[in-house]
Design a protein around this motif. Structure first.
Motif, PDB file in Angstrom:
ATOM      1  N   MET A   1     -44.608 -10.656  23.982  1.00  0.00           N
ATOM      2  CA  MET A   1     -45.562 -10.787  25.069  1.00  0.00           C
ATOM      3  C   MET A   1     -45.753  -9.436  25.754  1.00  0.00           C
ATOM      4  N   THR A   2     -46.984  -9.042  25.986  1.00  0.00           N
ATOM      5  CA  THR A   2     -47.275  -7.791  26.666  1.00  0.00           C
ATOM      6  C   THR A   2     -47.051  -7.957  28.161  1.00  0.00           C
ATOM      7  N   LEU A   3     -46.296  -7.051  28.746  1.00  0.00           N
ATOM      8  CA  LEU A   3     -45.969  -7.129  30.164  1.00  0.00           C
ATOM      9  C   LEU A   3     -47.080  -6.523  31.009  1.00  0.00           C
ATOM     10  N   THR A   4     -47.336  -7.138  32.149  1.00  0.00           N
ATOM     11  CA  THR A   4     -48.190  -6.485  33.130  1.00  0.00           C
ATOM     12  C   THR A   4     -47.401  -5.344  33.760  1.00  0.00           C
ATOM     13  N   THR A   5     -48.071  -4.527  34.535  1.00  0.00           N
ATOM     14  CA  THR A   5     -47.376  -3.428  35.209  1.00  0.00           C
ATOM     15  C   THR A   5     -46.303  -3.959  36.146  1.00  0.00           C
ATOM     16  N   ALA A   6     -46.632  -4.993  36.895  1.00  0.00           N
ATOM     17  CA  ALA A   6     -45.667  -5.575  37.830  1.00  0.00           C
ATOM     18  C   ALA A   6     -44.454  -6.126  37.086  1.00  0.00           C
ATOM     19  N   GLN A   7     -44.680  -6.774  35.950  1.00  0.00           N
ATOM     20  CA  GLN A   7     -43.577  -7.317  35.163  1.00  0.00           C
ATOM     21  C   GLN A   7     -42.716  -6.207  34.570  1.00  0.00           C
ATOM     22  N   ALA A   8     -43.365  -5.142  34.105  1.00  0.00           N
ATOM     23  CA  ALA A   8     -42.627  -4.006  33.556  1.00  0.00           C
ATOM     24  C   ALA A   8     -41.789  -3.344  34.640  1.00  0.00           C
ATOM     25  N   PHE A   9     -42.351  -3.227  35.834  1.00  0.00           N
ATOM     26  CA  PHE A   9     -41.630  -2.625  36.956  1.00  0.00           C
ATOM     27  C   PHE A   9     -40.409  -3.466  37.325  1.00  0.00           C
ATOM     28  N   ALA A  10     -40.618  -4.782  37.396  1.00  0.00           N
ATOM     29  CA  ALA A  10     -39.513  -5.683  37.735  1.00  0.00           C
ATOM     30  C   ALA A  10     -38.412  -5.624  36.680  1.00  0.00           C
ATOM     31  N   SER A  11     -38.803  -5.561  35.418  1.00  0.00           N
ATOM     32  CA  SER A  11     -37.828  -5.465  34.328  1.00  0.00           C
ATOM     33  C   SER A  11     -37.040  -4.169  34.421  1.00  0.00           C
ATOM     34  N   PHE A  12     -37.730  -3.083  34.731  1.00  0.00           N
ATOM     35  CA  PHE A  12     -37.064  -1.789  34.841  1.00  0.00           C
ATOM     36  C   PHE A  12     -36.090  -1.782  36.016  1.00  0.00           C
ATOM     37  N   GLN A  13     -36.514  -2.352  37.139  1.00  0.00           N
ATOM     38  CA  GLN A  13     -35.620  -2.406  38.297  1.00  0.00           C
ATOM     39  C   GLN A  13     -34.358  -3.211  37.987  1.00  0.00           C
ATOM     40  N   GLU A  14     -34.526  -4.309  37.271  1.00  0.00           N
ATOM     41  CA  GLU A  14     -33.364  -5.117  36.895  1.00  0.00           C
ATOM     42  C   GLU A  14     -32.423  -4.336  35.984  1.00  0.00           C
ATOM     43  N   SER A  15     -32.994  -3.536  35.086  1.00  0.00           N
ATOM     44  CA  SER A  15     -32.170  -2.756  34.161  1.00  0.00           C
ATOM     45  C   SER A  15     -31.371  -1.668  34.878  1.00  0.00           C
ATOM     46  N   LEU A  16     -31.825  -1.261  36.053  1.00  0.00           N
ATOM     47  CA  LEU A  16     -31.124  -0.231  36.821  1.00  0.00           C
ATOM     48  C   LEU A  16     -29.993  -0.810  37.660  1.00  0.00           C
ATOM     49  N   THR A  17     -30.127  -2.062  38.070  1.00  0.00           N
ATOM     50  CA  THR A  17     -29.211  -2.666  39.027  1.00  0.00           C
ATOM     51  C   THR A  17     -27.893  -3.057  38.368  1.00  0.00           C
ATOM     52  N   ALA A  18     -26.795  -2.737  39.034  1.00  0.00           N
ATOM     53  CA  ALA A  18     -25.475  -3.085  38.509  1.00  0.00           C
ATOM     54  C   ALA A  18     -25.372  -4.591  38.310  1.00  0.00           C
ATOM     55  N   THR A  19     -24.714  -4.997  37.228  1.00  0.00           N
ATOM     56  CA  THR A  19     -24.565  -6.417  36.915  1.00  0.00           C
ATOM     57  C   THR A  19     -23.482  -7.045  37.792  1.00  0.00           C
ATOM     58  N   ALA A  20     -23.453  -8.364  37.802  1.00  0.00           N
ATOM     59  CA  ALA A  20     -22.426  -9.083  38.553  1.00  0.00           C
ATOM     60  C   ALA A  20     -21.030  -8.717  38.042  1.00  0.00           C
ATOM     61  N   TYR A  21     -20.898  -8.540  36.723  1.00  0.00           N
ATOM     62  CA  TYR A  21     -19.601  -8.139  36.166  1.00  0.00           C
ATOM     63  C   TYR A  21     -19.192  -6.758  36.678  1.00  0.00           C
ATOM     64  N   GLN A  22     -20.133  -5.848  36.719  1.00  0.00           N
ATOM     65  CA  GLN A  22     -19.814  -4.494  37.168  1.00  0.00           C
ATOM     66  C   GLN A  22     -19.422  -4.471  38.638  1.00  0.00           C
ATOM     67  N   THR A  23     -20.180  -5.168  39.475  1.00  0.00           N
ATOM     68  CA  THR A  23     -19.874  -5.145  40.913  1.00  0.00           C
ATOM     69  C   THR A  23     -18.676  -6.016  41.266  1.00  0.00           C
ATOM     70  N   GLY A  24     -18.493  -7.104  40.527  1.00  0.00           N
ATOM     71  CA  GLY A  24     -17.423  -8.038  40.867  1.00  0.00           C
ATOM     72  C   GLY A  24     -16.114  -7.794  40.166  1.00  0.00           C
ATOM     73  N   THR A  25     -16.166  -7.105  39.005  1.00  0.00           N
ATOM     74  CA  THR A  25     -14.950  -6.930  38.211  1.00  0.00           C
ATOM     75  C   THR A  25     -14.668  -5.464  37.890  1.00  0.00           C
ATOM     76  N   LEU A  26     -15.602  -4.784  37.245  1.00  0.00           N
ATOM     77  CA  LEU A  26     -15.346  -3.432  36.754  1.00  0.00           C
ATOM     78  C   LEU A  26     -15.089  -2.437  37.879  1.00  0.00           C
ATOM     79  N   ILE A  27     -15.983  -2.373  38.847  1.00  0.00           N
ATOM     80  CA  ILE A  27     -15.830  -1.392  39.931  1.00  0.00           C
ATOM     81  C   ILE A  27     -14.581  -1.677  40.765  1.00  0.00           C
ATOM     82  N   PRO A  28     -14.331  -2.941  41.187  1.00  0.00           N
ATOM     83  CA  PRO A  28     -13.074  -3.207  41.904  1.00  0.00           C
ATOM     84  C   PRO A  28     -11.832  -2.877  41.081  1.00  0.00           C
TER      85      PRO A  28
END
Length: 290
Positions: A1-28
């Motif tokens: 499926m071809t992403l709209t600009t807004a969808q591509a932006f949202a996907s990119f932002q999610e890819s940048l954000t630390a995961t629950a595992y990283q914030t809850g387990t790895l970093i601590p």
């Protein structure tokens, strides 16, 4: 499926954000590892007893971006046995002693605004440990590179940032993560703490349209790079930039402003392919263009 600009932006932002595992387990876990090592090396019976360690920097603020390698930890040492009297004229001996606690592991001494011990992990990544003595009122003594000490107040600065994040409707950190992705894709000219502080200073208000927000940052920050340390200790945070380096940053910001404006204009005329292409130039090849 071809992403709209807004969808591509949202996907990119999610890819940048630390995961629950990283914030809850790895970093601590990284913080606990430092605490266990230093507690063992500098017990209460030591002439240099370890007190506590605290997360600081991007991981603590929630502005760290993936993929990330480093986690910053403040390691506080107690003066209960007058250890400060031993090291107050020789911070190098102090930091060498902290390094020695990691003998047998891959370590190095690093510094930007102060000195830290960088501990590398076999599985990848590292922790930067900033060893300090507490002065009081949120201020700490951190080794400088010349054997002296500098004052630092990371949690005063973090609290100031948290207040700005709240005042801006909790939209600041998502924008900062995008700006860090831009900085990473374009030679890392700006230090993380400086970039965060400029962003927190530039905006008087923020909405949920982060595409417009980053375009405005690229425009407004060009004349507002000189910002004071919100912790009140380090003066002008842009002081590390030479005149030429400052001009390079301004040029990079202007180039990004033009690209962002072009991307927004393309999206408004429903040319999502062109909009995404422009954003990929701003943020690098990880930005989705399909």
């Amino acid at each position: 499926m071809t992403l709209t600009t807004a969808q591509a932006f949202a996907s990119f932002q999610e890819s940048l954000t630390a995961t629950a595992y990283q914030t809850g387990t790895l970093i601590p876990a990284r913080r606990r590892g430092v605490e266990e090592r230093l507690s063992g090396a500098f017990p209460s019976s030591s002439d240099l007893p370890f007190s506590e360690c605290k997360m600081m920097g991007s991981a603590a603020k929630g502005t760290i971006i993936r993929p990330f390698d480093d986690v910053d930890v403040l390691a506080v040492f107690s003066n209960v046995k007058n250890a400060w009297n031993t090291y107050q004229w020789d911070s190098q001996s102090f930091i060498y002693r902290i390094r020695a606690a990691y003998s047998g592991l891959s370590v190095q001494q690093v510094g930007t605004r102060g000195q830290a011990v960088r501990v590398f992990y076999e599985g990848g990544g590292h922790v930067d440990i900033a060893p300090v003595f507490e002065v009081g009122s949120g201020v700490y003594k951190l080794p400088a590179g010349d054997g002296t000490w500098i004052n630092t107040a990371p949690f005063i600065a973090s609290n100031w940032y948290a207040d700005r994040h709240r005042d801006l409707g909790y939209q600041l950190s998502p924008v900062v993560r995008l700006l860090k992705a831009w900085n990473r894709a374009h030679s890392r000219r700006l230090r993380s703490f400086h970039l965060e502080t400029v962003a927190a200073t530039v905006f008087g208000q923020l909405g949920t349209d982060h595409r417009v927000a980053v375009q405005r940052f690229f425009e407004w920050s060009q004349t507002r790079l000189a910002v004071a340390d919100p912790g009140g200790q380090s003066g002008n945070l842009s002081g590390y930039l030479s005149w030429n380096a400052h001009q390079d940053v301004v040029q990079a910001l202007e180039s990004a402003r033009v690209r962002a404006a072009n991307a927004i204009a393309a999206e408004q005329r429903a040319d999502h392919a062109e909009a995404k292409r422009q954003w990929a130039v701003v943020f690098g090849p990880d930005f989705p263009t399909s």
